[in-house]
Design a protein around this motif. Structure first.
Motif, PDB file in Angstrom:
ATOM      1  N   PHE A   1       0.945  -1.054  -0.053  1.00 10.07           N
ATOM      2  CA  PHE A   1      -0.033  -0.081   0.118  1.00 10.07           C
ATOM      3  C   PHE A   1       0.809   1.226  -0.048  1.00 10.07           C
ATOM      4  O   PHE A   1       1.843   1.443   1.024  1.00 10.07           O
ATOM      5  CB  PHE A   1      -0.838   0.132   1.164  1.00 10.07           C
ATOM      6  CG  PHE A   1      -2.117   0.494   1.158  1.00 10.07           C
ATOM      7  CD1 PHE A   1      -2.661   1.318   0.126  1.00 10.07           C
ATOM      8  CD2 PHE A   1      -3.010   0.546   2.095  1.00 10.07           C
ATOM      9  CE1 PHE A   1      -3.919   1.716  -0.103  1.00 10.07           C
ATOM     10  CE2 PHE A   1      -4.284   0.893   2.038  1.00 10.07           C
ATOM     11  CZ  PHE A   1      -4.813   1.579   1.176  1.00 10.07           C
ATOM     12  N   LYS A   2       0.674   2.028  -1.089  1.00  5.03           N
ATOM     13  CA  LYS A   2       1.377   3.229  -0.927  1.00  5.03           C
ATOM     14  C   LYS A   2       0.455   4.668  -0.800  1.00  5.03           C
ATOM     15  O   LYS A   2      -0.358   4.647  -1.544  1.00  5.03           O
ATOM     16  CB  LYS A   2       2.388   3.289  -2.284  1.00  5.03           C
ATOM     17  CG  LYS A   2       3.576   2.370  -2.342  1.00  5.03           C
ATOM     18  CD  LYS A   2       4.330   2.498  -3.415  1.00  5.03           C
ATOM     19  CE  LYS A   2       5.493   1.650  -3.571  1.00  5.03           C
ATOM     20  NZ  LYS A   2       6.426   1.845  -4.429  1.00  5.03           N
ATOM     21  N   LEU A   3       0.965   5.516  -0.073  1.00  2.44           N
ATOM     22  CA  LEU A   3       0.026   6.836   0.050  1.00  2.44           C
ATOM     23  C   LEU A   3       1.019   8.091   0.106  1.00  2.44           C
ATOM     24  O   LEU A   3       2.137   7.740   0.296  1.00  2.44           O
ATOM     25  CB  LEU A   3      -0.675   6.654   1.598  1.00  2.44           C
ATOM     26  CG  LEU A   3      -1.768   5.354   1.856  1.00  2.44           C
ATOM     27  CD1 LEU A   3      -2.318   5.495   2.976  1.00  2.44           C
ATOM     28  CD2 LEU A   3      -2.873   5.441   0.566  1.00  2.44           C
TER      29      LEU A   3
ATOM     30  N   ASP B   1       4.950  10.202   3.311  1.00  2.00           N
ATOM     31  CA  ASP B   1       4.272   9.247   2.467  1.00  2.00           C
ATOM     32  C   ASP B   1       4.776   7.777   2.919  1.00  2.00           C
ATOM     33  O   ASP B   1       5.547   7.748   3.649  1.00  2.00           O
ATOM     34  CB  ASP B   1       4.972   9.468   1.056  1.00  2.00           C
ATOM     35  CG  ASP B   1       6.332   9.639   1.058  1.00  2.00           C
ATOM     36  OD1 ASP B   1       7.272  10.661   1.683  1.00  2.00           O
ATOM     37  OD2 ASP B   1       7.473   8.862   0.683  1.00  2.00           O
ATOM     38  N   LEU B   2       3.901   6.787   2.568  1.00  2.00           N
ATOM     39  CA  LEU B   2       3.951   5.629   2.979  1.00  2.00           C
ATOM     40  C   LEU B   2       4.862   4.683   2.304  1.00  2.00           C
ATOM     41  O   LEU B   2       4.716   4.645   0.995  1.00  2.00           O
ATOM     42  CB  LEU B   2       2.442   5.099   3.281  1.00  2.00           C
ATOM     43  CG  LEU B   2       2.681   3.653   3.725  1.00  2.00           C
ATOM     44  CD1 LEU B   2       2.963   3.449   5.117  1.00  2.00           C
ATOM     45  CD2 LEU B   2       1.239   3.050   3.569  1.00  2.00           C
TER      46      LEU B   2
ATOM     47  N   SER C   1      -3.725   9.823   2.672  1.00  2.00           N
ATOM     48  CA  SER C   1      -2.413   9.756   3.560  1.00  2.00           C
ATOM     49  C   SER C   1      -2.511   9.200   4.854  1.00  2.00           C
ATOM     50  O   SER C   1      -3.744   9.048   5.610  1.00  2.00           O
ATOM     51  CB  SER C   1      -1.995  11.296   3.971  1.00  2.00           C
ATOM     52  OG  SER C   1      -1.883  11.947   2.839  1.00  2.00           O
ATOM     53  N   THR C   2      -1.390   8.859   5.680  1.00  2.00           N
ATOM     54  CA  THR C   2      -1.570   8.028   6.970  1.00  2.00           C
ATOM     55  C   THR C   2      -0.330   8.496   7.761  1.00  2.00           C
ATOM     56  O   THR C   2       0.718   8.660   7.281  1.00  2.00           O
ATOM     57  CB  THR C   2      -1.871   6.584   6.912  1.00  2.00           C
ATOM     58  OG1 THR C   2      -1.776   5.962   8.036  1.00  2.00           O
ATOM     59  CG2 THR C   2      -0.715   6.045   5.967  1.00  2.00           C
ATOM     60  N   ASP C   3      -0.412   8.464   8.997  1.00  2.00           N
ATOM     61  CA  ASP C   3       0.675   8.641   9.879  1.00  2.00           C
ATOM     62  C   ASP C   3       1.513   7.346  10.308  1.00  2.00           C
ATOM     63  O   ASP C   3       2.703   7.419  10.636  1.00  2.00           O
ATOM     64  CB  ASP C   3       0.343   9.199  11.396  1.00  2.00           C
ATOM     65  CG  ASP C   3      -0.597   8.388  12.211  1.00  2.00           C
ATOM     66  OD1 ASP C   3      -1.258   7.312  11.616  1.00  2.00           O
ATOM     67  OD2 ASP C   3      -1.247   8.748  13.222  1.00  2.00           O
ATOM     68  N   MET C   4       1.130   6.413   9.360  1.00  2.00           N
ATOM     69  CA  MET C   4       1.934   5.113   9.375  1.00  2.00           C
ATOM     70  C   MET C   4       2.942   5.393   8.449  1.00  2.00           C
ATOM     71  O   MET C   4       4.036   4.745   8.431  1.00  2.00           O
ATOM     72  CB  MET C   4       0.972   3.976   9.025  1.00  2.00           C
ATOM     73  CG  MET C   4       1.832   2.473   8.967  1.00  2.00           C
ATOM     74  SD  MET C   4       2.055   1.937  10.860  1.00  2.00           S
ATOM     75  CE  MET C   4       3.085   0.517  10.573  1.00  2.00           C
TER      76      MET C   4
END
Length: 437
Positions: free
Chosen positions: A210-212, A327-328, A360-363
């Motif tokens: 998974f890429k964000l 970015d993830l 987007s994610t804070d991961m």
């Protein structure tokens, strides 16, 4: 940080205490390659543990889904999750790292360390429209499955679950990083996110890589001067005009940004009554781009719009920044291992999606800190529905969604165990992290 351990010594179910597990001659963690029989035994053990708990996990899932709470307000979810882990024999530390709704539990000592990240916050007004009830359920199930299997089979290493509040805009993981939650030598941080099934084609039921994209998050305050809007408007300085001008400026800017970038905002406070010149407004903005560097450059252009609005209206301007979401980054070794394990439970998962989704994610911040896995698992949802939609919240509460989360949990549990059991996987995951391109 104080270490906490699972204290179980129940010969009726075959589980070993933590100390017994460290002393048993079958302790793993040093072999270069694993025999298929060892993996098969681990898979059978994990599956049996999670299946035995499935009804209770289903209740846990539905309980969290029916009590949505927003960022840093997840008091009910925090209590529910810590109580559940305690009922399974784990010693849980609540309110960790200075965050009231974070928690932590861990088993083992020495060896490699893996962390399962659990999210459980919801969106304002539309509840679990991002399915964090499923994320919490999958991460809790994976942690319990991996931890109890490690104890039973004598697998060396440490297994931790970390409650990570406020993913929806609050930057919980960024704050946890700053507070030291990821300071240890961590072999892998693991979690997965539900995605509508129509997002996947060609028979795929999930995505490992998974890429964000990155996201700057900020509030913008304009302050003016109040006056009677009918009798003396010339004596006022209109902060609502500043907010409207800023919004229109950004709308014009959008024509000149890249297709993979996003800028979007709302007016959170726009005034009180129409016959008083508005002296205060507040806006909330996200500025997204595929990398932090590009997001930095885009943020400069967006701030020009805010500053132009302040100058045009005579208002003062103040920024309130929230943690930036990086970015993830997808770790190839962890992704491939997860795909192999999901195949064992009958799921076809795509290894990598090279074009990032414009969310987007804070991961993402975690993926720049330690080797990380953030997969996606499919849940049934209407064709015109994706995340952050009220009907996706409904989909996240279905039995079919829970079943998908449980299958994902089995894959994540085995992913974690293989990182502990196989030094080659751990080494390659570290290499992928350090040499990411």
């Amino acid at each position: 940080m104080k270490e906490t351990y699972l204290a179980i010594n129940d010969t009726s179910n075959g589980l070993l205490s933590n100390d017994t597990a460290k002393e048993t001659p079958t302790t793993r963690g040093t072999s270069k390659l694993l025999a298929e029989g060892e993996l098969a035994t681990a898979r059978e053990t994990v599956s049996a543990i999670i299946d035995e708990l499935d009804a209770k996990l289903h209740d846990l899932n539905k309980t969290i889904h029916s009590h949505p709470e927003t960022a840093y307000q997840e008091v009910f979810a925090h209590q529910t999750l810590t109580d559940f882990l305690g009922s399974q024999g784990f010693t849980v530390t609540p309110h960790t790292y200075g965050l009231d709704t974070s928690f932590e539990a861990e088993i083992g000592s020495g060896g490699r360390l893996i962390i399962y990240c659990a999210e459980y916050d919801a969106l304002p007004n539309i509840g679990h429209a991002c399915g964090h009830n499923l994320i919490a359920t999958a991460s809790v199930a994976a942690f319990i499955g991996a931890a109890k299997a490690a104890l039973k089979l004598g697998i060396a290493g440490r297994i931790r679950i970390l409650g990570t509040p406020a993913e929806e805009g609050g930057g919980g993981k960024a704050k946890l990083i700053d507070a030291g939650a990821f300071k240890d030598e961590i072999a892998a941080a693991i979690m997965a996110h539900p995605v509508p099934s129509h997002s996947y084609q060609d028979g795929y039921t999930g995505l490992a890589g998974f890429k964000l994209i990155a996201s700057h998050k900020l509030r913008v305050e304009f302050r003016g001067k109040s006056a009677h809007a009918g009798s003396e408007p010339w004596n006022g300085v209109n902060a609502l005009d500043a907010a409207v001008a800023a919004y229109n400026g950004v709308s014009m800017l959008r024509q000149q940004i890249h297709p993979d970038e996003r800028v979007h905002g709302v007016i959170e406070h726009g005034g009180t009554v129409p016959n008083v010149i508005t002296d205060y407004t507040r806006m909330n903005w996200n500025v997204r781009s595929p990398t932090v560097q590009r997001a930095d450059a885009l943020l400069v252009r967006v701030k020009d719009c805010f500053e132009a609005a302040a100058k045009a209206t005579g208002c003062t301007l103040n920024y309130i920044h929230s943690p930036t979401y990086a970015d993830l980054r997808a770790n190839k070794t962890l992704c491939q291992t997860y795909v192999e394990e999901m195949a064992q439970v009958g799921e076809k998962v795509k290894v990598m999606e090279y074009k990032p989704a414009t969310a987007s994610t804070d991961m993402g911040n975690v993926s720049y800190t330690v080797p990380s896995f953030h997969g996606g698992f499919a849940i049934p949802a209407p064709e015109d529905v994706t995340g952050h939609h009220p009907r996706f919240a409904e989909a996240a509460g279905t039995d079919a969604a829970h079943e998908a989360a449980i299958k994902c949990a089995k894959g994540m549990a085995m992913l974690g165990l293989r990182v502990l059991m196989d030094p080659e996987i751990a080494s390659n995951a570290r290499r992928d992290f350090e040499q990411f391109d």
